[in-house]
Enzyme design. Structure first.
Site, PDB file in Angstrom:
ATOM      1  N   ASP A 202      30.221 -27.041  -1.734  1.00 45.15           N
ATOM      2  CA  ASP A 202      30.147 -28.122  -0.712  1.00 45.15           C
ATOM      3  C   ASP A 202      30.503 -29.693  -1.129  1.00 45.15           C
ATOM      4  O   ASP A 202      29.842 -30.526  -0.882  1.00 45.15           O
ATOM      5  CB  ASP A 202      29.322 -28.020   0.260  1.00 45.15           C
ATOM      6  CG  ASP A 202      29.526 -28.733   1.091  1.00 45.15           C
ATOM      7  OD1 ASP A 202      30.406 -28.488   1.821  1.00 45.15           O
ATOM      8  OD2 ASP A 202      28.458 -28.946   1.837  1.00 45.15           O
ATOM      9  N   ASP A 219      23.478 -31.946  -4.843  1.00 41.46           N
ATOM     10  CA  ASP A 219      23.448 -31.116  -3.768  1.00 41.46           C
ATOM     11  C   ASP A 219      24.382 -30.162  -4.820  1.00 41.46           C
ATOM     12  O   ASP A 219      25.545 -29.792  -3.500  1.00 41.46           O
ATOM     13  CB  ASP A 219      23.699 -31.779  -2.869  1.00 41.46           C
ATOM     14  CG  ASP A 219      23.130 -30.597  -1.556  1.00 41.46           C
ATOM     15  OD1 ASP A 219      22.345 -29.897  -1.723  1.00 41.46           O
ATOM     16  OD2 ASP A 219      23.167 -30.708  -0.345  1.00 41.46           O
TER      17      ASP A 219
END
Length: 326
Positions: A202, A219
């Site tokens: 992502d 993340d």
């Protein structure tokens, strides 16, 4: 645990109790950070810098899948790649308290990168090349593989099975997405034989923070097994000519550490189409979480679906165009 409102019991007091349960001495400051899939907080310490705690969405990942996320991040950090890895205390990085699973990270500031210069893009490309080189050294056993079925047809069907869009648009949306997904499947079947490895998954600009020392990646919640281009295409923006130049710069840095299969460039527009479909399904799947109607109120309005439909029409045209050429 109420899976429709999974964080109803995650009060500031519960957050502090969770941190103190694993030995942190908090000073009472709790700042909610921008996150919806999970809940993320900056927490002040009695001594030293604040830390960041991520409370995982209940039911989304198994402990084993989270363990692979942490192991990958720690593996990258051990190679001095600027990834924010979880803090390990007494050999443990994933903690449980009050029914929640969470991890604690060092705080790393920074700003979203503009990637407005060739040097900045090469810099990010070098680190992505290093991330992927480490990623190919081992395999994920429990984490997801990038899947056209999950991102495409299952996501589309979830939207159609719900009462999300105006009746006058639903039939047209079904026909358009069927045509779009058929074209995507033709062009991206088997990811065109690309070498698959562990990737960030992502890698948009919001998951890169920039300081005077350069970029660092945050993340890894969506890390998975997939082709390299998945971590590159979301960093491209603008006209075809602009994206061509941006990709050249990224690959100039990337290929200092790992060869890149130019055949993967043809996956850019199919992957963009899948992400557009999946994003709407993600909002629909999370709509019972009270945070989502507050943050995305436009999702329930006919205007959103009209704009989404037009965007998918434009994306179908982009998929039908010849792939970007360097």
């Amino acid at each position: 645990m109420n899976h429709d409102a999974p964080y109803a019991r995650l009060s500031p007091e519960a957050v502090l109790d969770a941190l103190e349960a694993v030995g942190y001495r908090c000073d009472g400051r709790v700042l909610a950070l921008n996150s919806y899939e999970n809940r993320v907080y900056q927490i002040g310490m009695d001594e030293g810098e604040p830390v960041v705690a991520k409370f995982y969405r209940p039911g989304r990942w198994s402990d084993a899948a989270i363990g692979e996320e942490h192991a990958f991040a720690l593996e990258l950090a051990a190679q001095e790649i600027p990834v924010v890895a979880p803090i390990v205390r007494e050999g443990v990085s994933l903690h449980t308290h009050g029914g929640f699973r969470y991890a604690v990270f060092p705080r790393r500031g920074g700003r979203w990168p503009e990637l407005g210069t060739a040097d900045d893009r090469e810099w990010v490309g070098r680190f992505l090349g290093r991330i992927h080189a480490v990623g190919r050294a081992r395999r994920f056993e429990t984490r997801l593989r990038l899947s056209m079925e999950d991102l495409g047809r299952r996501a589309r069907d979830f939207v159609l099975d719900g009462d999300w869009m105006p009746d006058y648009l639903a039939t047209k949306y079904e026909a358009l997405t069927e045509e779009l997904l058929n074209e995507v499947e033709i062009r991206a079947d088997g990811w065109r034989g690309a070498t698959l490895g562990r990737i960030h998954g992502d890698c948009h600009r919001g998951n890169i923070l920039w300081t005077d020392a350069g970029p660092h990646f945050v993340d890894l919640d969506d890390c998975l097994t997939g082709p390299a281009i998945q971590d590159l295409w979301m960093l491209l923006a603008g006209s075809t000519q602009e994206m061509r130049g941006e990709l050249r710069d990224l690959l100039k840095g990337y290929e200092q550490f790992l060869p890149f299969d130019r055949g993967e460039i043809a996956l850019i527009e199919p992957l963009r189409a899948l992400r557009m479909i999946h994003y709407s399904a993600w909002l629909a799947r999370r709509w019972n979480d009270p945070a989502f109607p507050l943050a995305f109120p436009w999702f329930a309005e006919p205007r959103y679906w009209e704009q989404h439909y037009r965007a998918l029409e434009e994306q179908l045209a982009a998929v039908l165009e010849p792939p970007l050429e360097l």
